[in-house]
Design a protein around this motif. Structure first.
Motif, PDB file in Angstrom:
ATOM      1  N   ILE A  92       0.849  -1.184   0.000  1.00 48.85           N
ATOM      2  CA  ILE A  92       0.000   0.000   0.000  1.00 48.85           C
ATOM      3  C   ILE A  92       0.886   1.236   0.000  1.00 48.85           C
ATOM      4  O   ILE A  92       2.005   1.216   0.508  1.00 48.85           O
ATOM      5  CB  ILE A  92      -0.971   0.012   1.202  1.00 48.85           C
ATOM      6  CG1 ILE A  92      -0.197  -0.098   2.515  1.00 48.85           C
ATOM      7  CG2 ILE A  92      -1.976  -1.110   1.074  1.00 48.85           C
ATOM      8  CD1 ILE A  92      -1.083  -0.041   3.745  1.00 48.85           C
ATOM      9  N   SER A  93       0.357   2.326  -0.588  1.00 49.22           N
ATOM     10  CA  SER A  93       1.218   3.502  -0.758  1.00 49.22           C
ATOM     11  C   SER A  93       1.242   4.400   0.464  1.00 49.22           C
ATOM     12  O   SER A  93       2.210   5.104   0.697  1.00 49.22           O
ATOM     13  CB  SER A  93       0.770   4.304  -1.983  1.00 49.22           C
ATOM     14  OG  SER A  93      -0.518   4.856  -1.776  1.00 49.22           O
ATOM     15  N   THR A  94       0.188   4.384   1.259  1.00 49.80           N
ATOM     16  CA  THR A  94       0.152   5.224   2.456  1.00 49.80           C
ATOM     17  C   THR A  94      -0.440   4.416   3.590  1.00 49.80           C
ATOM     18  O   THR A  94      -1.149   3.438   3.358  1.00 49.80           O
ATOM     19  CB  THR A  94      -0.783   6.453   2.270  1.00 49.80           C
ATOM     20  OG1 THR A  94      -2.116   5.966   2.070  1.00 49.80           O
ATOM     21  CG2 THR A  94      -0.384   7.297   1.091  1.00 49.80           C
ATOM     22  N   PRO A  95      -0.193   4.838   4.839  1.00 50.01           N
ATOM     23  CA  PRO A  95      -0.875   4.172   5.953  1.00 50.01           C
ATOM     24  C   PRO A  95      -2.392   4.271   5.778  1.00 50.01           C
ATOM     25  O   PRO A  95      -2.912   5.287   5.329  1.00 50.01           O
ATOM     26  CB  PRO A  95      -0.403   4.967   7.174  1.00 50.01           C
ATOM     27  CG  PRO A  95       0.937   5.508   6.776  1.00 50.01           C
ATOM     28  CD  PRO A  95       0.789   5.824   5.310  1.00 50.01           C
ATOM     29  N   ARG A  96      -3.066   3.178   6.121  1.00 49.81           N
ATOM     30  CA  ARG A  96      -4.524   3.138   6.060  1.00 49.81           C
ATOM     31  C   ARG A  96      -5.075   2.843   7.449  1.00 49.81           C
ATOM     32  O   ARG A  96      -4.466   2.098   8.217  1.00 49.81           O
ATOM     33  CB  ARG A  96      -4.994   2.030   5.109  1.00 49.81           C
ATOM     34  CG  ARG A  96      -4.623   2.250   3.665  1.00 49.81           C
ATOM     35  CD  ARG A  96      -5.092   1.088   2.797  1.00 49.81           C
ATOM     36  NE  ARG A  96      -4.776   1.325   1.390  1.00 49.81           N
ATOM     37  CZ  ARG A  96      -5.038   0.447   0.404  1.00 49.81           C
ATOM     38  NH1 ARG A  96      -5.610  -0.725   0.693  1.00 49.81           N
ATOM     39  NH2 ARG A  96      -4.723   0.736  -0.839  1.00 49.81           N
ATOM     40  N   VAL A  97      -6.240   3.413   7.724  1.00 46.30           N
ATOM     41  CA  VAL A  97      -6.916   3.150   8.992  1.00 46.30           C
ATOM     42  C   VAL A  97      -8.362   2.830   8.659  1.00 46.30           C
ATOM     43  O   VAL A  97      -8.945   3.413   7.747  1.00 46.30           O
ATOM     44  CB  VAL A  97      -6.823   4.368   9.936  1.00 46.30           C
ATOM     45  CG1 VAL A  97      -7.578   4.107  11.237  1.00 46.30           C
ATOM     46  CG2 VAL A  97      -5.364   4.695  10.238  1.00 46.30           C
ATOM     47  N   GLU A  98      -8.922   1.885   9.411  1.00 45.31           N
ATOM     48  CA  GLU A  98     -10.317   1.521   9.182  1.00 45.31           C
ATOM     49  C   GLU A  98     -11.050   1.483  10.508  1.00 45.31           C
ATOM     50  O   GLU A  98     -10.604   0.861  11.463  1.00 45.31           O
ATOM     51  CB  GLU A  98     -10.367   0.139   8.503  1.00 45.31           C
ATOM     52  CG  GLU A  98     -11.775  -0.298   8.208  1.00 45.31           C
ATOM     53  CD  GLU A  98     -11.828  -1.559   7.342  1.00 45.31           C
ATOM     54  OE1 GLU A  98     -10.763  -2.058   6.938  1.00 45.31           O
ATOM     55  OE2 GLU A  98     -12.939  -2.042   7.088  1.00 45.31           O
ATOM     56  N   SER A  99     -12.164   2.187  10.564  1.00 42.80           N
ATOM     57  CA  SER A  99     -13.021   2.125  11.747  1.00 42.80           C
ATOM     58  C   SER A  99     -14.250   1.299  11.381  1.00 42.80           C
ATOM     59  O   SER A  99     -14.419   0.907  10.224  1.00 42.80           O
ATOM     60  CB  SER A  99     -13.421   3.534  12.175  1.00 42.80           C
ATOM     61  OG  SER A  99     -14.426   4.030  11.314  1.00 42.80           O
TER      62      SER A  99
END
Lengths: 434, 434, 434, 434
Positions: free
Chosen positions: D348-355
């Motif tokens: 992945i190109s950037t940090p991802r966050v999922e709520s």
């Protein structure tokens, strides 16, 4: 791997211990895994020790190899050191207060090496042939040489890919640097002065790319630029001082351009609390500034962040356009001669460069807008500090005479330089280059 | 107030009507209160009219003063015009399709004036003494003069505060401009070439400030800079070409600096759909570029946005540092001589400037980072268009030879210039200055 | 074309002349082609006139239709006015000193219209059906309606392409606005309060694009993004408040999203010295803010820049994501109801928006970094002005509770909003919405 | 000081040697002082060795403790390794070609440790009490624990000043981190999934400042903001989940705000060629993201840069406003529970966050403008990768539904988050959290 300072202060062993009088020690304390370097000045009179630790008063006692001493800072916090001293080395523990919790104290190990006495006689010229290189600006790497203000060094750098003048890879790519050089007497709060005496090409080619860095092109060309990036080797004509792409044709078939050798990398070790920093990066300590005016005949001023300054240099370019837009300039190895001086007790906010005709300040930040603010602020500071101007006067001079250029676009931080013609300025209060 | 074009195309009346053959008309249509200018070329053969309206084919008929004609665009949309023609003027209505709603049509009033025939003989020199000034870059202001490619104009500008060479206020502050000059033959898609022939100081003082623009200083000085901003009058020594602050003392008591006269403002009218734009602002049309290289001996290239280009100029500076960091440069009035040329059918993405030794592109945007992208993109375009380079070759040349500077920090948009030494470049495919 | 104010103050004629006592006039002076608007308060006692002109004291005389009066500013500069007054109109000339040249004076023509007396009774609701639209934020366009603080207006806007609720093009594309509404009593230095009461969709479709604005994508996607930009029509289900792309398939075949109607454009006329500004642009006057919280139930605060504020509105969106990244949001026509109030003598640095639960400040600038500075500075100002906080306290509250978002990326300036939950804040010193 | 990995792979010794079959080794090669980590998979059949070294095929032989093997990359470059293997450790030398100079080869020392076999049975919960902390994101620090995908860890963090839940300083200030945790099976090119299970306050106070970071304020307030910066202690009410400044008065005397515990620091080790990076810094590896949505119940996705990922965490905040404008949020110690998973072969190109309700991408760069580009590019990538959209479709969804906020302004890089409501999106092609 270069041994860390912690394991290898053996370099200090060759110096004879001062029989008496004032000695200077470089103290390395391990604060929970982080090195903290201090300058300790110790006078011994009989068993009594007195002196200063980075500006805090020190008192103690020596009994044979056993030493104890206490430093007290201006807030009254006392640190008690206890150790053993022998042959110019000291090791032991410091007992520190916990500033968050008055009931708690913490013990931290330290090592120290004694700075040899300054050699008598005129400044010296050191010939230094590096055997290994650093891929970081690093306060914890053992110095390769100790020099005194006024001394000169003749050495050589390898290219940004780690390749030397014979074409052999000597280090990992990424701007490997020669150093660090320990400048005796340098302490945080001082300014290190580096006179770049000579930069001479020592091989017949340089390596570059046909690239354009992403932050230099608009969206209309971005798609096509993404296809670029292939290596381009340039032929260097050392006799005539010219460079040309090795396999050029079409519009570039006669393209030839005069070289202008420069050091892309020049920096001191970053200050306390910072880990080693990649030699691709920059900061108030200098670093991978990629500033074409770091060239022979010019003077560079850097803010000292650690005892001894710990100067590194590398990443020479035969030539670079503003911005190093091709990501790689004409990367090559170089013979380098420089000398160092110190301005004690004078801190500067940004790297400064001085040529015979101009003074220049370099702002470095994550955007050109911020870098320009830093460059201008640095120039205003220089005009006020060294030329006796008020802020209003400096503003008037800027308004008619400042020049800006953009040396560096290829790193994480970009660089903007503010320049001023020395011929326009009033007499200087301070002594240039010192 | 300068009468708007709509009310005062009287300027056209002095030209004799073309007895036959091909006439060129400038058509102003009022689209719901917004002027749209077009170039209409009409041939009359008996009662039959044929021609072109901005690239769309036109056919029609003339009966005495009554004319009807229809233009059809490439998508097949037809506009029917019906009007009256007399003494080089035409007025009437156009019936337009509603592109959103095929059942609807809309009627829009138009006026037109006939461009006089090009005078025979060599290019002319016009002496033009302005009587009023424009505080906007404005397509709807009546031209003050019609000139042909090759013609020169000798005129004079007042300072940014509206004050003339005698110290009398002639216009509202805010960079009032002389113009517009209608350049016969210019159409959107062309490039206007302005040769700056002479810029001569015509009074003995300039006005400035002791200020530093907010975007040039870091937070450490921002508090102190907020106290600056007082007026500083500069004495201009026209014989020796020198400037000095009138009441300087202390470090500046002997401060003297050579002037370098320049035009801060040079622009064409903005294109269709844009209202008039403040003369403090800039854009692809040029404008308040505050670029010190818009100086005598240099050539400026601007993208034509309206029929006739509608060139304005003003806001001359005796001298300006990069960035115009003091918000006001050395603002003064000036005698100006320039000539114009046209490059038909060649559009450029950014303003270009050419000196005897360099080519330069000017990027203008809301941040330096974006302005630099525009400047670089413009320079890549120039190298590819006029020097026959591929993108890869242009990238290589940039990497070793581009110079950047920052002419303008004082406006809403900032300016970054990319510069290239002409001596390094291959032979030019196109003819410079034309 | 909407007649300019200069030619068409006929609107004022319907009001009866005040027989005696204090009248308020709106004075338009033509300063070398630039309109300057002032508020003139005149009391007549017999032949004697006294009053105030924008804060400067005024004295004079009336003889039949002839009036003369003089205003004197705090620096002692006197302006002498001489004119004729009849039926709520005045025209004449003002004789002004040349502040640069004490020997010179300049004469400028003026016109004025008398503000009718405030109607008695409760605030009124005006139903206003626009017949034409403005493509600029413009101080010199004749007001369409005069309203008093507390009054409400029910009107309708057309979409950004100039298309109305029946699908007919009524104005030139580019966010044509309804207005201006003259708010009686508003003067520069005041704050205009706009309560957005209702925003109701009035047709069954909206127009958009499948685009991503250039400043939103990195270089890795820029090439592919350049191929986007095709029109996408969205179906609006007004009963259920839903939108969906008309011809969606694949991953979007069931894509449906709730609408949230908003006004993209809401602004007052720009201040003295600014020409008309494109309705695509923004500023301290508001403008094409494209801020999704300008929605029904919320309050917008704008800084008054001209007498009467001159409020415009338009460019409604059925829905918009943050940043309006597709360049066009869901552009549609709308029924709008709003009311106005005034906060006298209170200037604000940035547009403010208030919802039932939050206060928000909008920073607008050429880069996100600068826009954020403006938004934060605005929020700090609000907390200090209306909630009695010190700067230190406001800093603490910001540190734990500020939210930022980025409403607008699609214009020349971008917008950053700072938001604060009202439930966290101390009691308000001032009265919300007034 | 935590022993470096080079000196202390003793951690591996406790694992029993695999009797036969496929073993996984983590190889650390010293490239001129720079550690390079690789994953070596070795199968032994009799004396014959075969396997893979980071995707390159390996063949070799074992004789008692002596091993030799050769890897060949896709370009045909062969590296010959020769070493000794015992008790799950290996040491030796690799003989490498010089890619710049075909005549030259270079020898580099390596060490390796064998990854123990995966424990049988269900995922495990590890209770880990840290004894020391890292002030850098560091690939060369020995792992504190080896965990397998699916495992959970319960541990505790100290505050950004190095102070634990009892108020005792346990590490140097500057966001000291717990870790690294070695995630078995993780290799560059994979994505590490961190489920933040619980974040619980474990003391009754937090430390902050009354500061506003320089990049958040405009020049009008900069002078006054320079006087701020004093420490503010906040009282934490753990029962009710509230925070208040300890000595508040005036407008803040009743100021109370709900806490929202979060991890300011969460990162993996930076990739090959990077030295250790300060725990004050951020990058594609995560780091000091200061993103308030790294909170209990959410999932964080980070790009693996080194074998084992080497996860660190720390710098918990009881509460933080967007931007961490006060430089210090409510800094406190915390009990933390998290579990890990791996997505093999997906970068992945950037940090991802999922709520539970949103997906979010975090862009980090030197300016907000660049950070926003990264966040948007990351979100477009997510929509295309996991939701099957074309770029055109993703653009349409963004245009109506993206939300941006600005979590972080307090570091060298700033952070912009793009957010999307999951309820609007089509069914996910991939499995969330895995």
């Amino acid at each position: 791997m270069k041994p860390s300072w912690a394991c290898a202060a053996a370099i200090a062993l060759v110096y004879t211990t001062g029989a008496h009088g004032s000695d200077t020690w470089i103290l390395r304390t391990d604060l929970w895994g982080n090195p903290a370097f201090s300058t300790l000045k110790l006078d011994q009179t009989g068993a009594a020790l007195s002196g200063m630790l980075d500006g805090d008063k020190v008192e103690g006692q020596a009994k044979g190899p056993d030493v104890t001493f206490t430093s007290v800072d201006t807030a009254g916090n006392a640190v008690h050191f206890r150790g053993k001293m022998a042959a110019g080395r000291m090791t032991g523990e410091g007992d520190y207060p916990d500033t968050n919790n008055r009931q708690a104290r913490a013990s931290h190990r330290f090592t120290a090496w004694r700075l040899p006495d300054r050699p008598t006689g005129p400044p010296r010229i050191h010939d230094f042939v590096p055997t290994d290189y650093s891929n970081s600006w690093n306060a914890d790497r053992a110095p390769v040489l100790t020099v005194w203000p006024g001394d000169s060094v003749r050495t050589r750098t390898i290219d940004s890919g780690g390749v030397d003048e014979k074409g052999v890879t000597r280090a990992l790519f990424g701007n490997p640097q020669v150093g660090p050089f320990f400048v005796a007497g340098a302490e945080p709060g001082d300014t290190l002065v580096i006179h770049v005496r000579k930069l001479a090409l020592n091989r017949d080619y340089a390596d570059s790319l046909d690239m354009i860095v992403g932050r230099a092109v608009g969206t209309s060309l971005a798609g096509r630029v993404a296809d670029l990036g292939k290596p381009v080797r340039w032929t260097l004509d050392r006799v005539r001082g010219l460079a040309r792409p090795e396999h050029a044709d079409g519009a570039l078939k006669d393209f030839t351009v005069p070289v202008r050798p420069m050091l892309g990398g020049l920096g001191v070790a970053p200050g306390f609390g910072s880990p080693a920093i990649s030699t691709g990066d920059t900061g108030a300590f200098g670093g991978n500034m990629d500033f074409p005016d770091i060239a022979a005949g010019n003077i560079v001023y850097l803010r000292v962040q650690q005892p001894g300054a710990l100067l590194y240099l590398g990443d020479a370019h035969a030539l670079q356009g503003d911005g190093e837009t091709s990501q790689y300039a004409l990367e090559t190895s170089m013979n380098v001669e420089f000398s160092v001086d110190l301005i004690k007790g004078k801190a500067i906010s940004t790297p400064r460069v001085e040529s015979p005709t101009e003074i220049m300040t370099l702002g470095q930040a994550g955007s050109l807008d911020e870098a320009l603010r830093a460059a201008t602020t640095g120039m205003l500071g220089w005009l006020m500090q060294d030329y006796g101007m008020t802020l209003s006067q400096a503003a008037q001079v800027l308004g008619v005479a400042v020049k800006y250029d953009i040396p560096n676009l290829a790193g994480r931080s970009v660089g903007v330089a503010a320049r001023m013609d020395k011929a326009l300025l009033p007499p200087r209060i301070t002594r240039p280059g010192l």
